[in-house]
Write a protein that holds these residues in place. Structure first.
Motif, PDB file in Angstrom:
ATOM      1  N   THR A 133       0.835  -1.212   0.000  1.00  0.00           N
ATOM      2  CA  THR A 133       0.000   0.000   0.000  1.00  0.00           C
ATOM      3  C   THR A 133       0.864   1.254   0.000  1.00  0.00           C
ATOM      4  O   THR A 133       0.596   2.204  -0.740  1.00  0.00           O
ATOM      5  CB  THR A 133      -0.945   0.001   1.227  1.00  0.00           C
ATOM      6  N   LYS A 136       2.514   1.776  -3.418  1.00  0.00           N
ATOM      7  CA  LYS A 136       1.526   2.318  -4.377  1.00  0.00           C
ATOM      8  C   LYS A 136       1.231   3.774  -4.072  1.00  0.00           C
ATOM      9  O   LYS A 136       1.114   4.598  -4.985  1.00  0.00           O
ATOM     10  CB  LYS A 136       0.242   1.488  -4.326  1.00  0.00           C
ATOM     11  N   LYS A 137       1.102   4.109  -2.792  1.00  0.00           N
ATOM     12  CA  LYS A 137       0.836   5.500  -2.392  1.00  0.00           C
ATOM     13  C   LYS A 137       1.975   6.399  -2.836  1.00  0.00           C
ATOM     14  O   LYS A 137       1.756   7.500  -3.335  1.00  0.00           O
ATOM     15  CB  LYS A 137       0.640   5.553  -0.877  1.00  0.00           C
TER      16      LYS A 137
END
Length: 141
Positions: A133, A136-137
């Protein structure tokens, strides 16, 4: 401003990525295969027998390489892939993996799997999800 921490984190990502690629490359070298050749074989296996062009292979590669044609030529020499003229566009070549290529890839996948196995317990499932996550952020996804 967190620029120092940002660059420290980016440095860790880059170093880790190169380290993994180098380690996997050493394992593949035992079989006379490079990491980009391995990547191409995996892409072709994912096609489940459907042909794909060199351009499509290039778009799917982990490390985009301008010499995909040369990579395919080396795999052809080893009889791990087939290349034939595309029936609908004679300027394009259709690439498929051979049975020998699938057999070789099975061995390569096992070798690479052994490398990754030693690290799989280092992070919990939750930590792995958080890591994915956060990456991706960082990329703005």
């Amino acid at each position: 401003m967190h620029s120092k921490k940002y660059f420290k984190a980016i440095h860790q990502i880059i170093v880790t990525g190169h380290w993994i690629t180098d380690q996997v490359g050493k394992d593949l070298k035992e079989y006379g295969i490079t990491e980009p050749q391995f990547n191409v074989l995996r892409i072709l296996k994912g096609q489940k027998g459907a042909p794909i062009t060199v351009q499509e292979i290039q778009e799917r590669m982990v490390q985009r390489s301008s010499n995909v044609t040369r990579i395919v030529d080396k795999l052809l020499d080893k009889k791990l892939v087939n290349r034939q003229e595309c029936p609908t566009n004679r300027r394009k070549m259709d690439i498929t993996i051979t049975d020998k290529g699938l057999e070789e890839l099975e061995k390569l996948d096992a070798k690479v799997g052994d490398f990754h196995q030693q690290f799989q317990g280092n992070l919990s499932e939750e930590e792995l999800e958080t890591l994915a996550t956060l990456i991706k952020k960082l990329k703005g996804e």
